[in-house]
Scaffold this motif. Structure first.
Motif, short mmCIF file in Angstrom:
data_model
loop_
_atom_site.label_atom_id
_atom_site.label_comp_id
_atom_site.label_asym_id
_atom_site.label_seq_id
_atom_site.Cartn_x
_atom_site.Cartn_y
_atom_site.Cartn_z
N LEU A 100 33.01 43.98 12.79
CA LEU A 100 32.19 44.82 13.66
C LEU A 100 31.44 45.87 12.85
CD1 LEU A 100 31.43 45.55 16.57
CD2 LEU A 100 33.45 47.02 16.65
N GLN A 101 32.12 46.48 11.87
CA GLN A 101 31.47 47.49 11.04
C GLN A 101 30.35 46.88 10.18
OE1 GLN A 101 34.69 49.30 8.85
NE2 GLN A 101 35.41 50.48 10.62
N LEU A 102 30.60 45.69 9.65
CA LEU A 102 29.56 45.02 8.87
C LEU A 102 28.34 44.71 9.73
CD1 LEU A 102 31.70 42.56 6.69
CD2 LEU A 102 30.50 44.62 5.93
N LEU A 103 28.58 44.30 10.98
CA LEU A 103 27.48 44.00 11.90
C LEU A 103 26.64 45.24 12.17
CD1 LEU A 103 26.07 42.05 13.90
CD2 LEU A 103 27.72 42.82 15.62
N VAL A 104 27.31 46.38 12.41
CA VAL A 104 26.59 47.62 12.71
C VAL A 104 25.81 48.09 11.47
CG1 VAL A 104 26.89 50.06 13.26
CG2 VAL A 104 28.13 48.33 14.56
N LYS A 105 26.42 47.99 10.30
CA LYS A 105 25.72 48.40 9.08
C LYS A 105 24.48 47.54 8.84
CE LYS A 105 29.82 50.25 6.76
NZ LYS A 105 30.79 50.08 5.65
N GLU A 106 24.59 46.25 9.18
CA GLU A 106 23.47 45.34 8.96
C GLU A 106 22.35 45.54 9.98
OE1 GLU A 106 22.59 40.54 9.37
OE2 GLU A 106 24.65 41.25 9.04
N ARG A 107 22.73 45.70 11.26
CA ARG A 107 21.73 45.76 12.33
C ARG A 107 21.27 47.18 12.64
NH1 ARG A 107 22.37 41.20 15.66
NH2 ARG A 107 22.83 39.40 14.34
N ALA A 108 22.24 48.13 12.66
CA ALA A 108 21.92 49.47 13.17
C ALA A 108 21.44 50.44 12.10
CB ALA A 108 23.14 50.05 13.89
N HIS A 109 22.09 50.41 10.93
CA HIS A 109 21.80 51.44 9.94
C HIS A 109 20.33 51.48 9.49
CE1 HIS A 109 26.20 52.33 8.56
NE2 HIS A 109 26.03 52.44 9.85
N PRO A 110 19.67 50.35 9.30
CA PRO A 110 18.24 50.43 8.92
C PRO A 110 17.40 51.16 9.96
CG PRO A 110 19.11 48.23 8.49
CD PRO A 110 20.16 48.94 9.28
N ILE A 111 17.84 51.13 11.23
CA ILE A 111 17.08 51.79 12.30
C ILE A 111 17.49 53.25 12.45
CG2 ILE A 111 16.55 51.73 14.77
CD1 ILE A 111 17.11 48.72 14.68
N THR A 112 18.78 53.50 12.45
CA THR A 112 19.25 54.87 12.68
C THR A 112 18.98 55.79 11.49
OG1 THR A 112 21.49 54.31 11.88
CG2 THR A 112 21.07 54.07 14.23
N LYS A 113 18.91 55.26 10.28
CA LYS A 113 18.64 56.11 9.12
C LYS A 113 17.29 56.80 9.25
CE LYS A 113 21.52 53.88 5.60
NZ LYS A 113 21.54 53.07 4.35
N GLU A 114 16.35 56.13 9.90
CA GLU A 114 15.03 56.75 10.10
C GLU A 114 15.12 57.97 11.00
OE1 GLU A 114 12.44 53.81 11.62
OE2 GLU A 114 12.56 52.50 9.86
N SER A 115 16.17 58.03 11.85
CA SER A 115 16.37 59.18 12.72
C SER A 115 17.36 60.18 12.15
CB SER A 115 16.87 58.70 14.10
OG SER A 115 15.92 57.85 14.70
N GLY A 116 17.81 59.96 10.93
CA GLY A 116 18.63 60.94 10.23
C GLY A 116 20.13 60.81 10.46
N PHE A 117 20.63 59.64 10.90
CA PHE A 117 22.07 59.52 11.08
C PHE A 117 22.48 58.05 10.98
CE2 PHE A 117 20.55 58.48 15.25
CZ PHE A 117 21.49 57.61 15.79
N THR A 118 23.77 57.85 10.74
CA THR A 118 24.38 56.53 10.79
C THR A 118 25.73 56.68 11.51
OG1 THR A 118 25.47 56.85 8.64
CG2 THR A 118 23.32 55.75 8.64
N TYR A 119 26.27 55.58 11.96
CA TYR A 119 27.58 55.62 12.60
C TYR A 119 28.35 54.36 12.25
CZ TYR A 119 25.31 52.62 16.12
OH TYR A 119 24.64 51.62 16.75
N VAL A 120 29.67 54.46 12.30
CA VAL A 120 30.55 53.33 11.99
C VAL A 120 31.56 53.20 13.13
CG1 VAL A 120 32.23 52.36 10.39
CG2 VAL A 120 30.30 53.71 9.52
N PRO A 121 31.67 52.05 13.77
CA PRO A 121 32.61 51.89 14.89
C PRO A 121 34.03 51.59 14.40
CG PRO A 121 31.36 49.88 14.59
CD PRO A 121 30.83 50.86 13.58
#
Length: 445
Positions: A100-121
């Protein structure tokens, strides 16, 4: 599945069904939620008060999402929902969590980094939610706190140790009164093991009497404690065999631990010496042990007193600490329904007509609360930069009603039309984080 897909259906608790319809058999009946007629498709069985959610009804996700923009529901930035995952039998949670964490890092982090944050479930076992989620933000659970429980258990152990040591010392002091009894019984043939068994049994009986007395006091006083603390602690040994067995076993163990030393001491008296008035327990006196228990007993007592003073001063500090706003005589409550929200100025005016109301305000968020979070764009020499910030949306009377202190500039005013769409107020931390120097220098930026 059909219930979850129908946006006009609802599942309600048995308590809610009885409250509105006078019966728990409310299937097929219609109930109004936010002016929308919904058909009762299911009744929840009585939910344990120890469940981590306080549920009155459950709406299908389709009901919630039909009024929202699909693009908002399907992006990786917006996170407004609790997600429950039911794993298959014999599945390793750690493996699922890593995927689940690998999926979020792959899909979400490239998008959320542009808004100044990341998250890990992370996955959290259901039984651990209530007591291990006290520090979570943006949560809807009814939280407990494992730290408090551990602290109270530690205090209870200290008090029990003090009581046991006190019992041992009192029993030892009474040993001289029973010395002749021991001497006579040994003279007529009593074995030392028999004497030890007698004295330990007496100690166990005393401990069991104490357990029964404490259980009775707890049973009678618990309703008042629950009412005062808002908790729902259940204590009924008569209907809970496991609890009754635990208390019985606990009393026996404590009785044996507390009574073994006095039993060994008194059974060691020598008949010849005792009958002559010479009290000596021989090599089993363990005088150092008795003195050590006295020292430990007083040490623990002093420790508890010091801890109590620290907690008292912390509570006094929290009550007297300047929070930056005037918390006294303030009442806060949420506005329910679109009608009240759309006509909040009329509602405020009605409140102000009440003789006990000095001021009223409407806002989204109050000091200490965590509400809306978004990004702000700040000009910088190297180009605009985006910073995440928490925002309150307030009306013109918020500053006055809450008693907030404005260090520089002014509060919002109806005399300035630009305040409504282009004005904002930041706190001291905002001044520091934005590199504006001092509050006065920030005015007009």
């Amino acid at each position: 599945d059909s219930v979850l897909k129908d946006p006009l259906s609802i599942i309600i608790s048995s308590d809610l069904a009885f409250k509105y319809f006078g019966t728990k058999n409310a299937l097929g009946k219609t109930i109004m939620i936010n002016k929308s007629p919904l058909k009762v498709a299911g009744i929840l069985d009585k939910i344990s008060p120890h469940f981590h959610l306080n549920i009155s009804y459950i709406l299908p996700f389709a009901n919630l999402s039909r009024n929202w923009n699909p693009s908002r529901m399907e992006n990786w930035i917006w996170q407004q929902f609790n997600t429950y995952v039911k794993l298959k039998p014999h599945t390793t949670p750690d493996i699922v969590e890593n995927k689940l964490q690998l999926l979020v890092k792959e899909r979400a982090h490239p998008i959320t980094k542009e808004s100044g944050f990341t998250y890990v479930p992370y996955l959290q076992p259901l039984p651990e939610i209530h007591l291990t989620s006290a520090g979570f933000e943006w949560d809807i659970i009814v939280p407990g706190n494992m730290v408090y429980i551990k602290a109270l258990v530690t205090i209870a152990i200290f008090v029990l140790i003090i009581a046991c040591f006190n019992f041992v010392n009192l029993a030892t002091a009474r040993a001289l009164r029973r010395a002749k009894e021991v001497g006579v019984r040994k003279t007529v043939g009593a074995e030392r093991t028999q004497l030890i068994l007698q004295f330990v049994s007496e100690s166990v009986v005393v401990a069991l009497i104490a357990i029964c007395s404490a259980s009775l006091v707890t049973y009678l006083g618990l309703p008042a404690l629950n009412s005062f603390t808002g908790k729902n602690i259940i204590f009924d040994p008569l209907t809970n065999p496991s609890l009754a067995g635990l208390l019985l076993g606990f009393g026996i163990v404590v009785g044996i631990v507390a009574g073994i030393y006095p039993a060994v001491l008194m059974s060691g008296f020598r008949p010849v010496h005792v009958l002559k008035g010479i009290f000596h327990a021989g090599p089993y006196s363990f005088e150092w042990l008795r003195k050590g228990m006295v020292v430990v007993q007083f040490t623990l007592s002093v420790l508890l007193i010091v801890c109590s003073m620290i907690v008292y001063r912390q509570v006094q500090y929290m009550q007297a600490k300047d929070l930056g706003f005037n918390k006294d005589q303030l009442i806060f409550f949420p506005m329910r329904g679109d009608h009240m929200s759309r006509n909040h100025e009329t509602f405020k005016n009605e409140l102000l007509q009440q003789p006990g109301v000095v001021s009223a305000t409407v806002g989204f968020g109050f000091p200490g609360d965590i509400v809306s979070g978004d990004n702000i764009i700040v000009p910088a020499a190297e180009g605009p930069k985006t910073i995440p910030a928490r925002q309150f949306m307030i009306d013109y009377d918020y500053i006055k009603t809450m008693g907030l202190q404005v260090l520089a500039g002014r509060g919002f005013s109806r005399q300035f039309q630009t305040d409504k769409d282009a004005g904002f107020i930041i706190n001291e931390t905002g001044v520091k984080e934005l590199g504006l120097g001092d509050p006065q220098n920030a005015i007009g930026k």
